[in-house]
Design an enzyme around this catalytic site. Structure first.
Site, PDB file in Angstrom:
ATOM      1  N   ASP A 192      -0.769  -5.753  -9.277  1.00  0.00           N
ATOM      2  CA  ASP A 192       0.468  -5.532  -8.536  1.00  0.00           C
ATOM      3  C   ASP A 192       1.052  -6.882  -8.166  1.00  0.00           C
ATOM      4  OD1 ASP A 192       0.129  -2.762  -8.540  1.00  0.00           O
ATOM      5  OD2 ASP A 192      -1.168  -2.854  -6.770  1.00  0.00           O
ATOM      6  N   ASP A 206      -5.781  -2.781 -12.332  1.00  0.00           N
ATOM      7  CA  ASP A 206      -4.363  -3.035 -12.615  1.00  0.00           C
ATOM      8  C   ASP A 206      -3.899  -4.201 -11.725  1.00  0.00           C
ATOM      9  OD1 ASP A 206      -4.226  -1.821 -10.101  1.00  0.00           O
ATOM     10  OD2 ASP A 206      -3.832   0.131 -10.998  1.00  0.00           O
ATOM     11  N   ASP A 243      -3.349  -2.013   4.466  1.00  0.00           N
ATOM     12  CA  ASP A 243      -4.401  -1.336   5.225  1.00  0.00           C
ATOM     13  C   ASP A 243      -5.532  -2.262   5.684  1.00  0.00           C
ATOM     14  OD1 ASP A 243      -5.198  -1.540   2.566  1.00  0.00           O
ATOM     15  OD2 ASP A 243      -5.695   0.575   2.307  1.00  0.00           O
TER      16      ASP A 243
HETATM   17  P1  ATP Z   1      -7.910   0.138  -6.290  1.00  0.00           P
HETATM   18  O1  ATP Z   1      -6.660   0.098  -7.135  1.00  0.00           O
HETATM   19  O2  ATP Z   1      -9.029  -0.669  -6.767  1.00  0.00           O
HETATM   20  O3  ATP Z   1      -8.300   1.515  -5.951  1.00  0.00           O
HETATM   21  P2  ATP Z   1      -6.187  -1.070  -4.369  1.00  0.00           P
HETATM   22  O4  ATP Z   1      -6.496  -1.868  -3.130  1.00  0.00           O
HETATM   23  O5  ATP Z   1      -5.431  -1.750  -5.436  1.00  0.00           O
HETATM   24  O6  ATP Z   1      -7.564  -0.520  -4.884  1.00  0.00           O
HETATM   25  P3  ATP Z   1      -4.079   0.839  -4.342  1.00  0.00           P
HETATM   26  O7  ATP Z   1      -4.088   2.255  -3.883  1.00  0.00           O
HETATM   27  O8  ATP Z   1      -3.825   0.528  -5.763  1.00  0.00           O
HETATM   28  O9  ATP Z   1      -5.460   0.221  -3.884  1.00  0.00           O
HETATM   29  O10 ATP Z   1      -3.017   0.094  -3.427  1.00  0.00           O
HETATM   30  C1  ATP Z   1      -2.571  -1.248  -3.642  1.00  0.00           C
HETATM   31  C2  ATP Z   1      -2.410  -1.977  -2.327  1.00  0.00           C
HETATM   32  O11 ATP Z   1      -1.418  -1.322  -1.524  1.00  0.00           O
HETATM   33  C3  ATP Z   1      -3.653  -2.022  -1.461  1.00  0.00           C
HETATM   34  O12 ATP Z   1      -4.490  -3.086  -1.801  1.00  0.00           O
HETATM   35  C4  ATP Z   1      -3.069  -2.177  -0.071  1.00  0.00           C
HETATM   36  O13 ATP Z   1      -2.717  -3.505   0.158  1.00  0.00           O
HETATM   37  C5  ATP Z   1      -1.794  -1.351  -0.151  1.00  0.00           C
HETATM   38  N1  ATP Z   1      -2.030   0.046   0.297  1.00  0.00           N
HETATM   39  C6  ATP Z   1      -2.361   1.095  -0.482  1.00  0.00           C
HETATM   40  N2  ATP Z   1      -2.503   2.226   0.231  1.00  0.00           N
HETATM   41  C7  ATP Z   1      -2.223   1.884   1.508  1.00  0.00           C
HETATM   42  C8  ATP Z   1      -2.178   2.608   2.736  1.00  0.00           C
HETATM   43  N3  ATP Z   1      -2.471   3.906   2.786  1.00  0.00           N
HETATM   44  N4  ATP Z   1      -1.843   1.931   3.842  1.00  0.00           N
HETATM   45  C9  ATP Z   1      -1.526   0.617   3.785  1.00  0.00           C
HETATM   46  N5  ATP Z   1      -1.580  -0.118   2.690  1.00  0.00           N
HETATM   47  C10 ATP Z   1      -1.907   0.489   1.545  1.00  0.00           C
HETATM   48 MG    MG Z   2      -4.663  -0.819  -7.258  1.00  0.00          MG
END
Ligand code: ATP
Ligand code: MG
Length: 410
Positions: A39, A37, A115
């Protein structure tokens, strides 16, 4: 690159807002993977986003986000977040956990509250520029997963980052940076304080996004498995769990099903993960004199009750998990009415797949599996409908015969 996410950014920029594609989507694009997805982060407030996209939905109570639909794709648009105004109790738990994360900030502040460095890259899809405040670009090239800032503080703020570390190591084929790795073990017990509902969501992300096998390997290596599943055998409160072929094959099968776009359910995975404790407890109860089926039911209840204290398991899944387990002894009735009624059960297929898994650890079950594989072919030939039709008159006849004497007596 997703043209719809680019369009969202372009429209915000046209209204003089800053806007970027962020997080996992940028990371995955740079790794040559297809992001699941997109963001977008912006300095526009949710209300301002609404003026640019009047049909968007504002969601979330504390930290409002805008869901913008563009060409059928859902793009999440979030306003830059900043640091907490103070360390007061309102925002942080006494052990350093962040309870609320609802202060707006600027681009750089939004980067450093993320993170991992590789998750904090900002891509302007219009100009192609990347903003990197934390060295994420280099870490991505070096395949290093590093927390931004002081690792201990960041794990304390949100212990779920420990699980995210394991997930990204598995998904992205990266290694943890030294500091990020060093504190995993001593921080692991903090996961106990995370609300069970959030841990359930994380478990789904860990095992149901196509990298379950490697994620389990990472969880084991980081000794996090038993914090999630305390009912599994192993040493200490956290630490490596005893897994075995059944669980490993379940993970591989799940990954394979996702790869070929077949549906997967947490109910089946949980059945595999928690099976050994259930079986062992059922054997114990059986040895104490309880009927086999009843022992299995009670063991299932006990193990579930313990597990839901750590990771919630919504009822719609736990009911199915339980059915998969409790149907197992019924496979021993290979012929007759019982066998036919088993095959008509809604969860027959899942329970049969589970029987195949059990055979991974028990040679003796192989011939039983073969029997049921063949039995299903038989049903396919005698289409289900005919089979049902054939049974009905027989049952009615039986009842009538039994009733006749009573009618005569009256
Ligand atoms: P994926 O969607 O492939 O699992 P993602 O990195 O996009 O990985 P998401 O959970 O969708 O993970 O979160 C989007 C973004 O928000 C992350 O890339 C990170 O920058 C931030 N983020 C998410 N969870 C946390 C957290 N627990 N602490 C700090 N930042 C976070
Ligand atoms: Mg994501």
């Amino acid at each position: 690159m997703c043209p719809h996410a680019t369009e969202v950014v372009r429209r915000l920029q046209q209204e003089d807002f800053e806007a970027y594609i962020v997080g996992g989507s940028v990371r995955d694009l740079l790794l040559g993977k297809v992001p699941k997805d997109y963001d977008v982060a912006t300095d526009a407030t949710p209300e301002e986003v609404k003026t640019v996209f009047p049909r968007c939905r504002l969601i979330g109570r504390r930290f409002r986000l805008a869901h913008v639909r563009m060409g059928g794709t859902l793009i999440e648009v979030a306003t830059f977040r900043g640091p907490q105004v103070s360390d007061d109790d309102d925002h942080k738990h006494k052990n350093g956990r962040i309870l609320r994360d609802n202060v707006w900030g600027n681009l750089e502040e939004d980067a450093v509250r993320r993170d991992f460095t590789v998750n904090a890259l900002f891509l302007d899809p219009v100009s192609g520029d990347i903003q990197d405040f934390v060295g994420g670009y280099k870490d991505l090239a070096d395949r290093k997963l590093r927390l931004i800032g002081d690792a201990r503080t960041r794990y304390r703020e949100d212990p779920v980052r420990l699980l995210r570390a394991a997930r990204f190591v598995a998904k992205l084929g990266m290694e943890l940076g030294d500091e990020t790795a060093k504190h995993v073990h001593d921080m692991a017990p903090l996961l106990v304080d995370i609300p069970p509902a959030r841990l359930f969501e994380e478990v789904c992300k860990l095992f149901m996004t196509g990298h379950a096998s490697r994620t389990l390997e990472a969880l084991q290596r980081f000794q996090l498995t038993r914090v999630l599943f305390p009912v599994l055998d192993g040493k200490g409160k956290s630490g490596k769990a005893k897994t075995g072929p059944l669980m490993e094959v379940a993970m591989k099968n799940t990954d394979h099903r996702i790869a070929i776009d077949k549906p997967v359910t947490p109910a089946f995975l949980l059945a595999a993960i928690l099976w050994h404790p259930v079986r062992e407890r059922a054997e114990e109860l059986h040895a104490q004199g309880m009927q086999e089926y009843q022992a299995l039911e009670q063991a299932a209840d006990e193990v579930m009750a313990k597990q839901v204290q750590r990771t919630a398991i919504p009822r719609r899944f736990s009911v199915v998990t339980r059915q998969i387990w409790t149907m197992q002894p019924r496979f021993n009735h290979t012929h007759g009415r019982r066998a036919r009624s088993l095959m008509k059960e809604r969860r027959f297929r899942a329970a049969y797949d589970f029987l195949l898994l059990r055979a991974e650890e028990d040679e003796n079950l192989k011939s039983l599996c073969d029997h049921w594989t063949e039995a299903q072919k038989g049903v396919e030939l005698n289409t289900g409908q005919n089979d049902r039709y054939k049974n009905k008159p027989q049952r009615r006849q039986g009842r009538r015969r039994r009733r006749r004497p009573t009618t005569k007596q009256t």
